[in-house]
Scaffold this motif. Structure first.
Motif, PDB file in Angstrom:
ATOM      1  N   SER B 333      -4.217   0.716  -2.881  1.00 49.14           N
ATOM      2  CA  SER B 333      -3.540  -0.568  -2.700  1.00 49.14           C
ATOM      3  C   SER B 333      -2.042  -0.354  -2.512  1.00 49.14           C
ATOM      4  O   SER B 333      -1.375  -1.074  -1.777  1.00 49.14           O
ATOM      5  N   LEU B 334      -1.544   0.683  -3.176  1.00 45.07           N
ATOM      6  CA  LEU B 334      -0.129   1.037  -3.010  1.00 45.07           C
ATOM      7  C   LEU B 334       0.143   1.407  -1.557  1.00 45.07           C
ATOM      8  O   LEU B 334       1.092   0.920  -0.928  1.00 45.07           O
ATOM      9  N   ALA B 335      -0.717   2.257  -1.003  1.00 40.91           N
ATOM     10  CA  ALA B 335      -0.554   2.695   0.379  1.00 40.91           C
ATOM     11  C   ALA B 335      -0.687   1.508   1.328  1.00 40.91           C
ATOM     12  O   ALA B 335       0.095   1.347   2.270  1.00 40.91           O
ATOM     13  N   LEU B 336      -1.667   0.626   1.038  1.00 40.02           N
ATOM     14  CA  LEU B 336      -1.885  -0.526   1.902  1.00 40.02           C
ATOM     15  C   LEU B 336      -0.685  -1.453   1.920  1.00 40.02           C
ATOM     16  O   LEU B 336      -0.264  -1.923   2.973  1.00 40.02           O
ATOM     17  N   SER B 337      -0.129  -1.725   0.744  1.00 41.53           N
ATOM     18  CA  SER B 337       1.011  -2.646   0.734  1.00 41.53           C
ATOM     19  C   SER B 337       2.212  -2.010   1.434  1.00 41.53           C
ATOM     20  O   SER B 337       2.972  -2.697   2.109  1.00 41.53           O
ATOM     21  N   THR B 506       5.600   0.120  -3.620  1.00 40.57           N
ATOM     22  CA  THR B 506       5.356   0.909  -2.413  1.00 40.57           C
ATOM     23  C   THR B 506       5.284   2.395  -2.770  1.00 40.57           C
ATOM     24  O   THR B 506       5.654   2.802  -3.870  1.00 40.57           O
ATOM     25  N   LEU B 507       4.820   3.167  -1.818  1.00 42.04           N
ATOM     26  CA  LEU B 507       4.727   4.611  -2.024  1.00 42.04           C
ATOM     27  C   LEU B 507       6.097   5.216  -2.296  1.00 42.04           C
ATOM     28  O   LEU B 507       6.252   6.099  -3.127  1.00 42.04           O
ATOM     29  N   ALA B 508       7.112   4.714  -1.565  1.00 43.60           N
ATOM     30  CA  ALA B 508       8.449   5.276  -1.734  1.00 43.60           C
ATOM     31  C   ALA B 508       8.957   5.018  -3.152  1.00 43.60           C
ATOM     32  O   ALA B 508       9.562   5.889  -3.779  1.00 43.60           O
ATOM     33  N   VAL B 509       8.701   3.804  -3.646  1.00 46.51           N
ATOM     34  CA  VAL B 509       9.145   3.480  -5.000  1.00 46.51           C
ATOM     35  C   VAL B 509       8.433   4.360  -6.022  1.00 46.51           C
ATOM     36  O   VAL B 509       9.046   4.901  -6.940  1.00 46.51           O
ATOM     37  N   ARG B 510       7.106   4.523  -5.832  1.00 44.95           N
ATOM     38  CA  ARG B 510       6.349   5.362  -6.743  1.00 44.95           C
ATOM     39  C   ARG B 510       6.891   6.797  -6.717  1.00 44.95           C
ATOM     40  O   ARG B 510       7.126   7.408  -7.762  1.00 44.95           O
TER      41      ARG B 510
END
Lengths: 340, 550
Positions: B333-337, B506-510
Motif C-alpha cells: 500500500s505504501l508503494a501504491l500510494s 510514501t516510500l521516500a518518507v519510509r
C-alpha cells in the motif's frame, strides 16, 4: 481478528459519522518520533481503548510550524517530539495547553516534564562516551570536559553541530557551567576532533571500531541498536567498543527526553490525555526500552537486559526545559568555535 | 481562404492567453513569493551572527558544488549522448538506455551506499588496511564525505538530465549540416565542437540547469556529508536557531543563485533559434573500432556501474538480509500510494506545462516570458521552503474562511486545504513544473513556426495545428516530461514530510525515517523499491527515444 469487535467498531464508526464529521473521537497525532517507533504503541492504544489514532510523522520544527499556521483549526490533538528543545518551543509558541493528570504527575519525574503540565517526557535518551576497548582504558575517561584536554587531540569523533543531540549537550553545559566555561571548552574540544564532523552516531561508533578515533560521543540507544541489529558489520564494530557514562562525580551524564503534549486547539482533550497516559504505562515504557534501547521516563520500570548490562548511571538533573531555552545560544557558540 | 485571423480576434486571444499565463504564474509562484516576502520583515540579530561565522561557507560551498556538478553532468551527459547518438561502438544499444539508469537513484540514497562502502570503517578501506597493515593516518584515501564526494554523487545521478536532452538534440540535428561539416574537412571531434555542440546548446543548457537546480535544492546528500551549503544553512537556522523568518530570508538569497542560473541559460541561447529545416533523417554513425571502441565501452560501462549497478547492488545486499522484516503487508500500500501521487502530480505538471509553453510560443511577449519563468521558479527551491510557502497561504485562507463562516453562519469549515492531498499536489506542481516545462519547451522550440504557418495556411485552426502537427512531434517530449516528474515525485521527501495528511505515507518518507535513524539496512527495501519504480519510466523513456531517434 475478532468479528465481534470489528462489527462493533464499524457500528460505532457509522454512528459517529452520522452524528457529525467533526465530533469523531479520533485522536490526531503529530509526531516527530518516527513511525516505526510510535505506531505500534498507538495501535495498542487503539486496540485497548477503541479510540482510533491518526498519525502524521515529520521533523519537530516542521510540525510545530504546521501547528502554528493551522491555528485553532488544527486537526492535531497531540504533539509528540523527540527532544526537550522542541517541546519548549511548542510551549512558548502557545500551541500546547496545560493539562492536569494525576497519573502523569505521578509517573513522570518533575525535571522530565513541564512545570505547568504543558508536556511530559516519555523516554530518556543519554549521550554517552564510547571508547575503543583495545586502546583506551575506562580509567582515562571522566567527563565531557576532559575530552577537551590536549591528550585527546585528534582522537575524538562526534557528529556535526547541526545535530540536535549535540546542541542539547552544549545547551546543558551552558545551563550548568555558564557561557564562559562552555566557550572555553568548545575552543579546546573542536580541535581534538579526529575528522570533520560527519555522519550519524552509528558512524561515529564504527569509526572508533575501525581505529579512526579512540572515543566518540553518541546517544546510547544507537550503540544498543548496533548490538541488536541485523547488520553483521555493525555488530562486529559494536563488539570492539564499550560504553562509558561521563560526569558521574559531578552533575551526571547529559540526558534529553522525547515527550508529548496536548495541543491548545484540541477539542478532544480527554482522549488525548488518555493516549499520553497510555504512553507512560509500565508496558509502554518498557516497550521503548526493548524496541529502541531508550531509558523509561517513568521511575521503577524494568529496562531491558542490555540497558542493565551497561550499569546504573547518574543522569544530569538539570530541568530539560533549560535545554530548550538555550538551544539557539548553543548553536551560536558552536558556530563561533568552528564546530562544522 | 483567410490567412490571418481578424484583428479583434487576435487581440482577444492575446489578452486571454496573457490572463491565463499571468494568473497561473501568480498562483504557482505564490509559495515562493511568500518566502521572498520575508525579505521585508525585520532582520534579526542572527544575521550578524551568520555573517560573522558561517555565511561565507554557505555561499562558497554552494557555488563550488554548482560549478562541480555543472562540469560533471556536462562531461558525463554530453559524452554519453554523443557516443550513443552519433557513434557505433561495442554495446552501444545497451548503453543507449543503460546510461539512463542512474536517474532512478535518488542522490541521498547513492550517498548512503557509497559512504557505507568507502568511508574509513567501510569494507574497501578495511580491506586495504588488512592487506597492507596500515593504520589511520598511514595512507591517503579520498574522503567520500566531502565537497568533492558530494559533487561526485550528484553528478553521477543528475547527468541523465543532460544526457537525455542532448541525445535527442543530437539525433534531431540535420544530417545535411553534420555531413557538410565532415565533407568540408572537419573530423568527428571538430564537428562535435564546432557544429553539433553549438546546435545542441539549448538542450544542454536545459539539462544542466535542471541538474544545477536539483543541486541547489539538495539537502540529503550535503547534510549527510557534513558540507555546509545553503540548504543545510536554511535548515540549521530554522531547526537549530528556531528562526523561521531568518531561514526564509536565507532561502530568498538562494533564489538569487537561481535567477543567475536562469539568466545564464537565457544568455547562452539569446538570439539563437534552432529549428530543424530539413526532413528528418538520422545522421550516419561514426564507427569506432579497436581500442577506441573498447575505450568507449569501458567509459560507458563505468558510468553505469558507478551511477547505478554498484549502489543498487549494495542496496540489494542489504535487502537480502532484511526483507523478512521490512517487506510486510503494508509495504504494497505504501508503494501504491507513492505511485498514485506521482502519477497524479506528473499529469498535473504536464498539463500546466503545455498551457504555459503554448501560451508563450504563440504570444512571446515580455509579460508572457516573465510569467512562464516565474511559474517555474520552484524547482531550485528546497522542498522544505516550498512546503512552508504552501502551508502559510493555505492555512491563512482556510482560517480566514473559517472565521468568516463562523461569524456569518455559525458553521466551522475548519481546514479545507491545509493538510490534504490537494496541498501536497500543489507543492509538487510548484516544485516540479520546471522539469516538464523544460521538456515541453525544448520540444516546442524544435518545431519551426513556419510549420505552424503552413498548417494554418492549409486551413487548420489552432486546435487543428495542435492535433495534426504539434502533438505527433511533441510526443517524445511529453513522455519525457511525464516520466521525469514521476521519478522526481517518487523521490521527493521534504515537502511530503511537511505537508502530508494523516495516515499517508510514501516510500521516500519510509526510507528517510529508517535511514535518519541510521538503520540503513532496513531502509534498503523501500529505497530499492523507489529505484525499481524509477526504472519503469526509464524503460518507457528509452522506448520513446528509440522511436524518435533510431
Amino acid at each position: 481478528m475478532n468479528v465481534y469487535s470489528n462489527t462493533r467498531r464499524l457500528l460505532a464508526g457509522a454512528l459517529l459519522f452520522a452524528v457529525s464529521a467533526t465530533t469523531l473521537a479520533d485522536v490526531n497525532v503529530y509526531s516527530a518520533r518516527k513511525e516505526a517507533l510510535i505506531k505500534p504503541l498507538l495501535d495498542q492504544f487503539s486496540e485497548s481503548s477503541g479510540i482510533k489514532v491518526n498519525l502524521v510523522t515529520g521533523k519537530g520544527d516542521a510540525l510545530l510550524t504546521r501547528l502554528k499556521n493551522e491555528g485553532r483549526n488544527t486537526p492535531a490533538d497531540v504533539l509528540i517530539t523527540t527532544d526537550a528543545g522542541r517541546l519548549y518551543r511548542a510551549e512558548e509558541a502557545g500551541v500546547l495547553q496545560a493539562i492536569s493528570s494525576e497519573n502523569l504527575d505521578a509517573a513522570i519525574p518533575e525535571h522530565l516534564r513541564s512545570d505547568d503540565g504543558y508536556w511530559y517526557g516519555l523516554s530518556v535518551r543519554a549521550r554517552a562516551i564510547v571508547y575503543a576497548k583495545d586502546r583506551v582504558q575506562p580509567s582515562e575517561l571522566s567527563t565531557y570536559e576532559a575530552l577537551a584536554t590536549p591528550e585527546w587531540k585528534g582522537r575524538v569523533c562526534i557528529r556535526s553541530s547541526g545535530n540536535i543531540y549535540n546542541q542539547s549537550l552544549v545547551a546543558g553545559m551552558l545551563a550548568t557551567q555558564g557561557a564562559d566555561k562552555t566557550a572555553a571548552w568548545l575552543e579546546n574540544f573542536v580541535p581534538n576532533f579526529a575528522r570533520p564532523p560527519q555522519g550519524g552516531d552509528r558512524d561515529q561508533i564504527a569509526a572508533v571500531a575501525a581505529g579512526q578515533c579512540d572515543v566518540a560521543v553518541v546517544n546510547s540507544y544507537y550503540f544498543g541498536g548496533m548490538i541488536n541489529g541485523s547488520d553483521t558489520a555493525q555488530r562486529e564494530a559494536a563488539a570492539k567498543v564499550a560504553i562509558f557514562w561521563p560526569n558521574q562525580n559531578d552533575r551526571g551524564t547529559h540526558i534529553n527526553v522525547s515527550g508529548a503534549g496536548v495541543t491548545a486547539a484540541s477539542d478532544n482533550v480527554a482522549q488525548a490525555i488518555a493516549l499520553i497516559e497510555f504512553l507512560t504505562t509500565e508496558d509502554s515504557q518498557s516497550w521503548y526500552a526493548q524496541t529502541n534501547n531508550e531509558f523509561p521516563a517513568r521511575e521503577g520500570v524494568q529496562a531491558s537486559e542490555l540497558l542493565e548490562s551497561w550499569g546504573e548511571f547518574k543522569a544530569d538533573q538539570v530541568d530539560v526545559t533549560e535545554l530548550g531555552e538555550r538551544n539557539a545560544t548553543a548553536v551560536m557558540a558552536m558556530d563561533r568555535a568552528g564546530w562544522k | 481562404m483567410e490567412i490571418s485571423p481578424p484583428k479583434s480576434h487576435l487581440t482577444g486571444a492575446v489578452v486571454g492567453w496573457r490572463l491565463v499565463l499571468v494568473s497561473l504564474a501568480l498562483v504557482l509562484s505564490l509559495p515562493v513569493l511568500v518566502i521572498v516576502a520575508s525579505l521585508a520583515q525585520p532582520y534579526s540579530d542572527v544575521w550578524q551572527h551568520l555573517r560573522d561565522t558561517v555565511l561565507s561557507d554557505y555561499v562558497s560551498n554552494s557555488f563550488l558544488l554548482m560549478a562541480g556538478v555543472g562540469l560533471g553532468t556536462f562531461v558525463l551527459g554530453v559524452s554519453g549522448a554523443w557516443l550513443t547518438a552519433m557513434c557505433e561502438f561495442p554495446g552501444r544499444r545497451f548503453f543507449n538506455w543503460a546510461l539512463l539508469l542512474p536517474m532512478a537513484m535518488p542522490a541521498y540514497i547513492i550517498a548512503y551506499t557509497y559512504t557505507g562502502m568507502l568511508d574509513f570503517a567501510g569494507p574497501v578501506q578495511t580491506a586495504l588496511r588488512d592487506v597492507f597493515g596500515w593504520r589511520y593516518g598511514d595512507y591517503w584515501f579520498p574522503e567520500i564525505r566531502s565537497l568533492g564526494g558530494a559533487i561526485c554523487m550528484l553528478s553521477l545521478v543528475l547527468y541523465p538530465y543532460v544526457y537525455l536532452m542532448t541525445r535527442v538534440a543530437f539525433r534531431e540535428q540535420s544530417t545535411a549540416v553534420l555531413e557538410a561539416s565532415r565533407s568540408l574537412g572537419r573530423g568527428p571531434w571538430g564537428t562535435l565542437f564546432t557544429v553539433a555542440l553549438p546546435l545542441a546548446r539549448p538542450a544542454i543548457a536545459a539539462g544542466i540547469s535542471l541538474a544545477l537546480m536539483e543541486t541547489l535544492a539538495d539537502f540529503g546528500t550535503v547534510d549527510y556529508f557534513g558540507v555546509s551549503a545553503f540548504t543545510t544553512g536554511i535548515f540549521r537556522t530554522w531547526y537549530g536557531l528556531g528562526e523561521l523568518t531568518t531561514a526564509a530570508q536565507l532561502a530568498s538569497f538562494l533564489l538569487l543563485f537561481v535567477f543567475a542560473l536562469f539568466a545564464l541559460e537565457r544568455l547562452s541561447r539569446s538570439r539563437l533559434r534552432y529549428h530543424q529545416r530539413t526532413a528528418q533523417r538520422a545522421p550516419r554513425r561514426i564507427v569506432l573500432t579497436g581500442w577506441r571502441g573498447v575505450g568507449c565501452t569501458v567509459f560507458a560501462a563505468s558510468v553505469v556501474v558507478l551511477g547505478f549497478a554498484l549502489p543498487a547492488g549494495r542496496l540489494l545486499g542489504w535487502v537480502v538480509n532484511t526483507w523478512r522484516d521490512t517487506l510486510d503487508s503494508k509495504f504494497l500500500s505504501l508503494a501504491l500510494s507513492s505511485v498514485a501521487v506521482a502519477v497524479a502530480a506528473s499529469l498535473l505538471c504536464l498539463i500546466t506545462a503545455l498551457v504555459l509553453g503554448y501560451g508563450k510560443r504563440r504570444f512571446p511577449g515580455p509579460v508572457e516570458t516573465v510569467a512562464v519563468r516565474t511559474a517555474a521558479i520552484g524547482y531550485a527551491v528546497p522542498g522544505t521552503v516550498i512546503a512552508v510557502g504552501v502551508m502559510i497561504p493555505l492555512a491563512w485562507f482556510d482560517n480566514r474562511l473559517d472565521t468568516f463562516m463562523r461569524a456569518t453562519f455559525d458553521i466551522s469549515t475548519g481546514l479545507l486545504f491545509s493538510g490534504t492531498l490537494a496541498a501536497l499536489m500543489f507543492a509538487y506542481v510548484v516544485r516540479f513544473l520546471s522539469v516538464s516545462l523544460q521538456s515541453v519547451e525544448s520540444g516546442l522550440s524544435r518545431i519551426s513556426p513556419s510549420l505552424d504557418e503552413s498548417a494554418r495556411s492549409l486551413g487548420h485552426n489552432g486546435a487543428g495545428v495542435l492535433r495534426r502537427v504539434h502533438l505527433p512531434v511533441l510526443r517524445g517530449s511529453m513522455l519525457a516530461a511525464l516520466l521525469l516528474v514521476f521519478v522526481d515525485v517518487m523521490k521527493e521527501l521534504p515537502a511530503t514530510l511537511i505537508l502530508r495528511p494523516f495516515n499517508f505515507n510514501t516510500l521516500a518518507v519510509r526510507t528517510y525515517e529508517l535511514a535518519s535513524d541510521e538503520r540503513l539496512a532496513d531502509a534498503a527495501t523501500p529505497a530499492l523499491a523507489i529505484v525499481l519504480l524509477g526504472l519503469l519510466p526509464v524503460i518507457l523513456l528509452n522506448r520513446g527515444m528509440q522511436r524518435d531517434g533510431d
